[in-house]
Scaffold this motif. Sequence first.
Motif, short mmCIF file in Angstrom:
data_model
loop_
_atom_site.label_atom_id
_atom_site.label_comp_id
_atom_site.label_asym_id
_atom_site.label_seq_id
_atom_site.Cartn_x
_atom_site.Cartn_y
_atom_site.Cartn_z
N PRO A 253 10.66 -21.64 -12.97
CA PRO A 253 11.67 -21.84 -11.93
C PRO A 253 12.03 -20.51 -11.25
O PRO A 253 11.79 -19.44 -11.80
N ILE A 254 12.60 -20.60 -10.09
CA ILE A 254 13.26 -19.45 -9.45
C ILE A 254 14.71 -19.86 -9.22
O ILE A 254 14.98 -20.84 -8.53
N MET A 255 15.62 -19.11 -9.83
CA MET A 255 17.03 -19.47 -9.81
C MET A 255 17.84 -18.44 -9.03
O MET A 255 17.60 -17.23 -9.12
N ASP A 256 18.81 -18.94 -8.28
CA ASP A 256 19.72 -18.08 -7.52
C ASP A 256 20.93 -17.78 -8.39
O ASP A 256 21.64 -18.69 -8.84
N LEU A 257 21.18 -16.50 -8.67
CA LEU A 257 22.31 -16.12 -9.52
C LEU A 257 23.66 -16.30 -8.83
O LEU A 257 24.70 -16.19 -9.47
N TYR A 258 23.64 -16.60 -7.56
CA TYR A 258 24.89 -16.84 -6.83
C TYR A 258 25.60 -18.08 -7.37
O TYR A 258 26.81 -18.08 -7.59
N ASN A 259 24.83 -19.15 -7.61
CA ASN A 259 25.43 -20.39 -8.11
C ASN A 259 24.58 -21.06 -9.19
O ASN A 259 24.79 -22.23 -9.51
N ASN A 260 23.59 -20.31 -9.73
CA ASN A 260 22.68 -20.82 -10.77
C ASN A 260 21.87 -22.04 -10.31
O ASN A 260 21.47 -22.87 -11.12
N GLU A 261 21.63 -22.12 -9.03
CA GLU A 261 20.84 -23.22 -8.49
C GLU A 261 19.35 -22.91 -8.64
O GLU A 261 18.90 -21.79 -8.38
N LEU B 8 11.67 -21.49 2.11
CA LEU B 8 12.97 -22.16 1.98
C LEU B 8 14.15 -21.30 2.42
O LEU B 8 15.02 -21.76 3.17
N ILE B 9 14.20 -20.06 1.93
CA ILE B 9 15.41 -19.27 2.15
C ILE B 9 15.34 -18.53 3.49
O ILE B 9 14.28 -18.07 3.91
N PRO B 10 16.46 -18.41 4.17
CA PRO B 10 16.48 -17.69 5.45
C PRO B 10 16.53 -16.18 5.22
O PRO B 10 16.85 -15.71 4.13
N ASN B 11 16.19 -15.44 6.25
CA ASN B 11 16.34 -13.99 6.19
C ASN B 11 17.83 -13.64 6.16
O ASN B 11 18.63 -14.21 6.91
N GLN B 12 18.18 -12.72 5.28
CA GLN B 12 19.58 -12.34 5.12
C GLN B 12 19.78 -10.91 5.62
O GLN B 12 18.86 -10.09 5.58
N PRO B 13 20.99 -10.60 6.07
CA PRO B 13 21.25 -9.23 6.54
C PRO B 13 21.40 -8.22 5.40
O PRO B 13 21.49 -7.02 5.65
N TYR B 14 21.41 -8.71 4.16
CA TYR B 14 21.55 -7.81 3.01
C TYR B 14 20.26 -7.83 2.20
O TYR B 14 19.40 -8.70 2.35
N THR C 129 26.87 -11.97 -8.41
CA THR C 129 26.78 -11.75 -6.96
C THR C 129 27.63 -12.79 -6.25
O THR C 129 27.81 -13.91 -6.73
N ASP C 130 28.16 -12.41 -5.10
CA ASP C 130 28.95 -13.34 -4.30
C ASP C 130 28.22 -13.72 -3.01
O ASP C 130 28.82 -14.25 -2.07
N ARG C 131 26.91 -13.46 -2.99
CA ARG C 131 26.11 -13.76 -1.80
C ARG C 131 24.91 -14.61 -2.18
O ARG C 131 24.19 -14.29 -3.13
N PRO C 132 24.67 -15.69 -1.46
CA PRO C 132 23.52 -16.55 -1.78
C PRO C 132 22.19 -15.84 -1.51
O PRO C 132 22.06 -15.08 -0.55
N ASN C 133 21.24 -16.09 -2.38
CA ASN C 133 19.87 -15.57 -2.24
C ASN C 133 19.79 -14.05 -2.29
O ASN C 133 18.78 -13.47 -1.89
N GLN C 134 20.83 -13.41 -2.81
CA GLN C 134 20.78 -11.96 -2.93
C GLN C 134 20.07 -11.55 -4.22
O GLN C 134 19.21 -10.66 -4.21
N LYS C 135 20.42 -12.21 -5.32
CA LYS C 135 19.82 -11.90 -6.62
C LYS C 135 19.23 -13.19 -7.20
O LYS C 135 19.95 -14.14 -7.48
N MET C 136 17.92 -13.18 -7.35
CA MET C 136 17.21 -14.34 -7.88
C MET C 136 16.39 -13.92 -9.10
O MET C 136 16.01 -12.76 -9.23
#
Length: 240
Positions: A160-168, A194-200, A133-140
């Motif tokens: 853990p809960i990891m963000d696949l955008y940057n493996n954070e 923690l995470i904000p609401n996203q338009p996607y 994914t190229d969007r943060p918090n889209q795929k976790m």
Amino acid sequence: MIGLDEATNKELAQVICTLEAKFNLADLLRVLPISPDTFFYWKRQFKKPDKDCQLKHFISRIWNHDQHMGVLRITQALLNDFDLKVNHKRVYRLMKELDIQGEGYRKKIRKYDSSKGPEGTRVKNKLRRRFQTDRPNQKMVSDVTEFKIPETQEKVYFEPIMDLYNNEILTFAITAGSPNLEFAMKPLNSLIELIPNQPYKQFLHTDQGWQYRHRTWQKKLRSAHITPSMSRRATCLEAV
């Protein structure tokens, strides 16, 4: 106790060498199921220096330091600590001769299986192996993993809960207690704060562990407008 019929020629030869000082050799060879030629062959072998003596010493030294180490870990330790590149099959043979093995293999220990628990609701795999994914918090993704501390044999659970955008690693929870629902919900509650609401559309992908099938988990996800996704059972390619 091993019977004479089950003993190897090497073991029989060792017995004869031990008893030879007290009993007549001819009588021993007549009573024990080993031929004279075979006995004298092994007797010559016993007099030869053990070419694996030093290696056995290193293996024993490593194992005595951590008796949970098995063949592969000892093989790696020989390379790391003593710069000895040894085939793992040779290490296995020598450990067998030394009558040592990793403590983890001596008894069957029930491993943690998150699929055992309340049935709950299974959801479809929405990611379908599309982990990029190229969007943060889209795929976790999230999972509960069991670890064991060698010194104390204490079990520790890590989620853990990891963000696949940057493996954070966005949030996580650790417990030495039971991996119950309260434990599983902690990272999710922290994530929502923690995470904000996203338009996607946002996804949280897990296995089919009972915590993730639980109504409380899924209700919390949907209230935060996060879509749950689950891999199929026994399908490692669908897990990250």
